[in-house]
Design a protein around this motif. Structure first.
Motif, PDB file in Angstrom:
ATOM      1  N   LEU A  89      13.680  -0.077  29.040  1.00 45.57           N
ATOM      2  CA  LEU A  89      14.585  -1.209  29.128  1.00 45.57           C
ATOM      3  C   LEU A  89      14.801  -1.831  27.752  1.00 45.57           C
TER       4      LEU A  89
ATOM      5  N   VAL B 287      16.750  -5.129  26.229  1.00 51.43           N
ATOM      6  CA  VAL B 287      17.485  -6.373  26.426  1.00 51.43           C
ATOM      7  C   VAL B 287      17.506  -7.087  25.082  1.00 51.43           C
TER       8      VAL B 287
ATOM      9  N   TYR C  30      22.223  -2.203  18.032  1.00 52.21           N
ATOM     10  CA  TYR C  30      22.523  -0.987  18.794  1.00 52.21           C
ATOM     11  C   TYR C  30      21.471   0.082  18.503  1.00 52.21           C
TER      12      TYR C  30
ATOM     13  N   VAL D  89      28.289   2.962  30.407  1.00 52.32           N
ATOM     14  CA  VAL D  89      27.243   2.152  29.776  1.00 52.32           C
ATOM     15  C   VAL D  89      27.793   1.189  28.719  1.00 52.32           C
ATOM     16  N   TYR D  90      29.100   1.143  28.549  1.00 49.32           N
ATOM     17  CA  TYR D  90      29.670   0.278  27.509  1.00 49.32           C
ATOM     18  C   TYR D  90      29.395  -1.202  27.783  1.00 49.32           C
ATOM     19  N   GLY D  91      29.393  -1.601  29.048  1.00 47.44           N
ATOM     20  CA  GLY D  91      29.056  -2.995  29.377  1.00 47.44           C
ATOM     21  C   GLY D  91      27.643  -3.330  28.950  1.00 47.44           C
ATOM     22  N   TRP D  92      26.713  -2.392  29.203  1.00 40.10           N
ATOM     23  CA  TRP D  92      25.328  -2.594  28.763  1.00 40.10           C
ATOM     24  C   TRP D  92      25.267  -2.688  27.243  1.00 40.10           C
TER      25      TRP D  92
ATOM     26  N   SER E  34      26.260  -5.963  26.100  1.00 41.83           N
ATOM     27  CA  SER E  34      25.329  -7.034  26.473  1.00 41.83           C
ATOM     28  C   SER E  34      24.094  -7.093  25.585  1.00 41.83           C
ATOM     29  N   VAL E  35      23.760  -6.000  24.895  1.00 39.91           N
ATOM     30  CA  VAL E  35      22.535  -5.984  24.085  1.00 39.91           C
ATOM     31  C   VAL E  35      22.810  -5.831  22.595  1.00 39.91           C
TER      32      VAL E  35
END
Length: 194
Positions: A5, A7, A55, A82-85, A88-89
Motif C-alpha cells: 500500500l 498512500v 510517484y 490506476v490513474y486515479g490512484w 491521489s498519491v
C-alpha cells in the motif's frame, strides 16, 4: 519496500515540499534554455521521480516530464484504471498512457511546441527508450544527476531507518534456527504495518 500500500500523508510531506523541488529543476531548465526535463522511472530507479512528485511505480516504467512553465506530466505504462490512484498519491494531475515512450514523448513535445528537451542521466535510459528518443525529431540534451536530498528527505530516511532497525532487531533474534521464508513473511508483515 517498493510494493504494498502506498498512500500520501500530506502532514508528513506537504505538497509545498514537492513544489520547491520542482523549482530547483526549473532553475536548471532556465539556465540551460530548455523547455522541459524528462525523468525516467521504473521499479529499480524510482528515486528521482519520487523525489520530485511522490510517484513510485509498481513493476512498470514511466517518464516524468517537468516543463519549465507548466505542471508535470507522467507518461505511464500502467493501465488507465490506476490513474486515479496515481493522482491521489502524487503531485501529478496529467497522467497519460504510453505503450511506447518515444512516440508519446514526441506527441507531447509537438503539442507544446518543444524542439529540444533535457533528460536526466540520458545515458542511463533503457536501450529501447534511449534509441527511440534519439531517432526522433527532438534535440536531446543530457542533464546531470539532480541532488536527491533536502532536510525533509533526510528526515524521512532517518525515520525509515529507525523503523527498519527496530523491526530487524526484534525479528532476527526470533528467527534464529527457523525457516527463511517464515522470517521473510514476518518481516514483510511488520514492514508493511509500520
Amino acid at each position: 519496500m517498493k510494493r504494498g500500500l502506498i498512500v500520501w500523508d500530506k502532514s508528513e510531506i506537504s505538497p509545498d515540499v514537492f513544489a520547491h523541488r520542482l523549482e530547483d529543476v526549473r532553475r536548471t531548465l532556465a539556465k540551460r534554455g530548455l523547455p522541459a526535463a524528462v525523468v525516467y522511472s521504473d521499479l529499480w530507479r524510482s528515486n528521482h521521480a519520487r523525489f520530485l512528485s511522490n510517484y513510485m511505480p509498481y513493476f512498470n516504467r514511466g517518464l516524468l516530464i517537468v516543463p519549465l512553465e507548466q505542471a508535470p506530466t507522467l507518461l505511464c505504462g500502467l493501465s488507465p484504471r490506476v490513474y486515479g490512484w496515481i493522482r491521489s498519491v502524487t503531485t501529478i494531475d496529467d497522467v497519460r498512457p504510453a505503450k511506447n515512450f518515444a512516440p508519446s514523448l514526441f506527441d507531447l513535445a509537438a503539442e507544446r511546441h518543444w524542439s529540444r528537451i533535457g533528460i536526466y542521466d540520458k545515458e542511463q535510459l533503457p536501450y529501447d527508450i534511449y534509441h527511440g528518443i534519439h531517432k526522433g525529431p527532438l534535440d536531446v540534451v543530457n542533464i546531470e544527476s539532480m541532488p536527491l536530498e533536502d532536510e525533509i528527505e533526510i528526515s524521512m530516511r532517518r525515520k525509515a531507518l529507525g523503523i527498519s532497525k527496530d523491526i530487524l532487531e526484534d525479528e532476527i533474534l526470533g528467527g534464529l534456527g527457523g525457516v527463511d521464508y517464515e522470517l521473510v513473511g514476518r518481516l514483510e508483515r511488520r514492514f508493511r504495518k509500520a
